[in-house]
Design a protein around this motif. Structure first.
Motif, PDB file in Angstrom:
ATOM      1  N   ASP A  12      41.517 -35.581  10.173  1.00 36.46           N
ATOM      2  CA  ASP A  12      40.444 -35.010   9.351  1.00 36.46           C
ATOM      3  C   ASP A  12      40.997 -34.444   8.045  1.00 36.46           C
ATOM      4  OD1 ASP A  12      38.600 -35.627  11.347  1.00 36.46           O
ATOM      5  OD2 ASP A  12      38.433 -33.563  12.084  1.00 36.46           O
ATOM      6  N   HIS A  13      42.137 -33.756   8.145  1.00 39.24           N
ATOM      7  CA  HIS A  13      42.762 -33.164   6.951  1.00 39.24           C
ATOM      8  C   HIS A  13      43.168 -34.256   5.951  1.00 39.24           C
ATOM      9  CE1 HIS A  13      45.219 -30.510   4.499  1.00 39.24           C
ATOM     10  NE2 HIS A  13      46.210 -31.364   4.622  1.00 39.24           N
ATOM     11  N   LEU A  14      43.829 -35.294   6.445  1.00 39.67           N
ATOM     12  CA  LEU A  14      44.266 -36.379   5.563  1.00 39.67           C
ATOM     13  C   LEU A  14      43.067 -37.137   4.992  1.00 39.67           C
ATOM     14  CD1 LEU A  14      47.303 -37.686   7.635  1.00 39.67           C
ATOM     15  CD2 LEU A  14      47.389 -36.410   5.481  1.00 39.67           C
ATOM     16  N   ARG A  15      42.036 -37.340   5.812  1.00 38.61           N
ATOM     17  CA  ARG A  15      40.821 -38.025   5.342  1.00 38.61           C
ATOM     18  C   ARG A  15      40.183 -37.229   4.213  1.00 38.61           C
ATOM     19  NH1 ARG A  15      38.317 -37.613   9.582  1.00 38.61           N
ATOM     20  NH2 ARG A  15      39.047 -39.472  10.666  1.00 38.61           N
ATOM     21  N   GLU A  19      39.460 -38.582   0.514  1.00 41.95           N
ATOM     22  CA  GLU A  19      38.103 -38.603  -0.035  1.00 41.95           C
ATOM     23  C   GLU A  19      37.951 -37.723  -1.278  1.00 41.95           C
ATOM     24  OE1 GLU A  19      35.808 -37.571   3.424  1.00 41.95           O
ATOM     25  OE2 GLU A  19      35.872 -39.633   4.199  1.00 41.95           O
ATOM     26  N   SER A  20      38.733 -36.652  -1.362  1.00 43.11           N
ATOM     27  CA  SER A  20      38.642 -35.753  -2.518  1.00 43.11           C
ATOM     28  C   SER A  20      39.437 -36.270  -3.720  1.00 43.11           C
ATOM     29  CB  SER A  20      39.161 -34.366  -2.150  1.00 43.11           C
ATOM     30  OG  SER A  20      40.575 -34.385  -2.020  1.00 43.11           O
ATOM     31  N   GLY A  21      40.304 -37.274  -3.480  1.00 41.93           N
ATOM     32  CA  GLY A  21      41.133 -37.787  -4.558  1.00 41.93           C
ATOM     33  C   GLY A  21      42.481 -37.101  -4.656  1.00 41.93           C
ATOM     34  N   GLU A  22      42.722 -36.104  -3.810  1.00 41.39           N
ATOM     35  CA  GLU A  22      44.035 -35.455  -3.793  1.00 41.39           C
ATOM     36  C   GLU A  22      45.117 -36.480  -3.437  1.00 41.39           C
ATOM     37  OE1 GLU A  22      46.276 -31.773  -1.509  1.00 41.39           O
ATOM     38  OE2 GLU A  22      44.093 -31.835  -1.498  1.00 41.39           O
ATOM     39  N   LEU A  23      44.750 -37.411  -2.548  1.00 40.21           N
ATOM     40  CA  LEU A  23      45.593 -38.584  -2.259  1.00 40.21           C
ATOM     41  C   LEU A  23      44.814 -39.789  -2.776  1.00 40.21           C
ATOM     42  CD1 LEU A  23      46.821 -37.863   1.391  1.00 40.21           C
ATOM     43  CD2 LEU A  23      48.244 -38.029  -0.647  1.00 40.21           C
ATOM     44  N   LEU A  29      51.580 -41.606   1.517  1.00 36.87           N
ATOM     45  CA  LEU A  29      51.459 -40.419   2.357  1.00 36.87           C
ATOM     46  C   LEU A  29      52.841 -39.836   2.603  1.00 36.87           C
ATOM     47  CD1 LEU A  29      48.607 -41.641   2.853  1.00 36.87           C
ATOM     48  CD2 LEU A  29      48.863 -40.897   5.205  1.00 36.87           C
ATOM     49  N   PRO A  30      52.903 -38.535   2.870  1.00 42.22           N
ATOM     50  CA  PRO A  30      54.198 -37.941   3.240  1.00 42.22           C
ATOM     51  C   PRO A  30      54.747 -38.641   4.487  1.00 42.22           C
ATOM     52  CG  PRO A  30      52.551 -36.237   2.822  1.00 42.22           C
ATOM     53  CD  PRO A  30      51.828 -37.548   2.837  1.00 42.22           C
ATOM     54  N   SER A  31      56.047 -38.579   4.667  1.00 40.91           N
ATOM     55  CA  SER A  31      56.678 -39.200   5.832  1.00 40.91           C
ATOM     56  C   SER A  31      56.237 -38.504   7.114  1.00 40.91           C
ATOM     57  CB  SER A  31      58.204 -39.117   5.717  1.00 40.91           C
ATOM     58  OG  SER A  31      58.621 -37.774   5.883  1.00 40.91           O
ATOM     59  N   THR A  32      56.478 -39.173   8.231  1.00 44.20           N
ATOM     60  CA  THR A  32      56.162 -38.579   9.530  1.00 44.20           C
ATOM     61  C   THR A  32      56.869 -37.238   9.678  1.00 44.20           C
ATOM     62  OG1 THR A  32      55.803 -40.738  10.547  1.00 44.20           O
ATOM     63  CG2 THR A  32      56.322 -38.917  12.036  1.00 44.20           C
ATOM     64  N   ALA A  33      58.142 -37.184   9.323  1.00 40.24           N
ATOM     65  CA  ALA A  33      58.903 -35.938   9.441  1.00 40.24           C
ATOM     66  C   ALA A  33      58.295 -34.835   8.573  1.00 40.24           C
ATOM     67  CB  ALA A  33      60.361 -36.171   9.057  1.00 40.24           C
ATOM     68  N   GLU A  34      57.883 -35.172   7.370  1.00 39.34           N
ATOM     69  CA  GLU A  34      57.277 -34.182   6.475  1.00 39.34           C
ATOM     70  C   GLU A  34      55.948 -33.678   7.047  1.00 39.34           C
ATOM     71  OE1 GLU A  34      58.989 -35.699   2.161  1.00 39.34           O
ATOM     72  OE2 GLU A  34      57.196 -36.649   2.977  1.00 39.34           O
ATOM     73  N   LEU A  35      55.143 -34.591   7.578  1.00 43.96           N
ATOM     74  CA  LEU A  35      53.865 -34.194   8.160  1.00 43.96           C
ATOM     75  C   LEU A  35      54.080 -33.330   9.407  1.00 43.96           C
ATOM     76  CD1 LEU A  35      51.807 -37.485   7.700  1.00 43.96           C
ATOM     77  CD2 LEU A  35      51.406 -35.293   6.549  1.00 43.96           C
ATOM     78  N   CYS A  36      55.091 -33.668  10.208  1.00 48.04           N
ATOM     79  CA  CYS A  36      55.421 -32.866  11.395  1.00 48.04           C
ATOM     80  C   CYS A  36      55.752 -31.434  11.003  1.00 48.04           C
ATOM     81  CB  CYS A  36      56.613 -33.466  12.144  1.00 48.04           C
ATOM     82  SG  CYS A  36      56.265 -34.978  13.034  1.00 48.04           S
ATOM     83  N   GLY A  66      56.505 -47.349   3.769  1.00 48.42           N
ATOM     84  CA  GLY A  66      55.688 -46.161   3.979  1.00 48.42           C
ATOM     85  C   GLY A  66      54.250 -46.499   4.258  1.00 48.42           C
ATOM     86  N   VAL A  67      53.442 -45.466   4.239  1.00 52.36           N
ATOM     87  CA  VAL A  67      51.999 -45.597   4.485  1.00 52.36           C
ATOM     88  C   VAL A  67      51.276 -45.191   3.199  1.00 52.36           C
ATOM     89  CG1 VAL A  67      50.057 -44.819   5.903  1.00 52.36           C
ATOM     90  CG2 VAL A  67      52.324 -45.084   6.930  1.00 52.36           C
ATOM     91  N   PHE A  68      50.318 -46.010   2.794  1.00 56.50           N
ATOM     92  CA  PHE A  68      49.659 -45.831   1.512  1.00 56.50           C
ATOM     93  C   PHE A  68      48.153 -45.786   1.669  1.00 56.50           C
ATOM     94  CE2 PHE A  68      53.701 -47.823   0.828  1.00 56.50           C
ATOM     95  CZ  PHE A  68      54.208 -47.173  -0.298  1.00 56.50           C
ATOM     96  N   VAL A  69      47.494 -45.047   0.773  1.00 56.61           N
ATOM     97  CA  VAL A  69      46.042 -45.028   0.708  1.00 56.61           C
ATOM     98  C   VAL A  69      45.595 -46.396   0.198  1.00 56.61           C
ATOM     99  CG1 VAL A  69      44.010 -43.936  -0.342  1.00 56.61           C
ATOM    100  CG2 VAL A  69      46.025 -42.549   0.233  1.00 56.61           C
TER     101      VAL A  69
END
Length: 72
Positions: A12-15, A19-23, A29-36, A66-69
């Motif tokens: 929900d936070h990432l969505r 949706e807000s354009g912050e991403l 997206l930040p790496s798995t380690a960064e998100l952890c 990585g993972v991208f919007v």
């Protein structure tokens, strides 16, 4: 009503950030380690959230990069 699982709250936070354009489209997206670290969750929790957003078509993974919007 039971509390949402951690992976769902992270999704929900990432969505919301997408949706807000912050991403914005094309953003990595930040790496798995960064998100952890940032959200104080396990790697499994991050993977579940990423999987959910991927099934919604909001993000896509590039092996080894990585993972991208998704760029609509």
């Amino acid at each position: 009503m039971p509390a949402k699982p951690k992976w769902e709250r992270l999704a929900d936070h990432l969505r919301t950030q997408i949706e807000s354009g912050e991403l914005p489209p094309g953003a990595k997206l930040p790496s798995t380690a960064e998100l952890c670290t940032e959200h104080k969750v396990s790697a499994i929790t991050v993977r579940q959230a990423i999987f959910k957003l991927r099934t919604e078509g909001l993000i896509e993974g590039v092996q080894g990069v990585g993972v991208f919007v998704v760029d609509e």
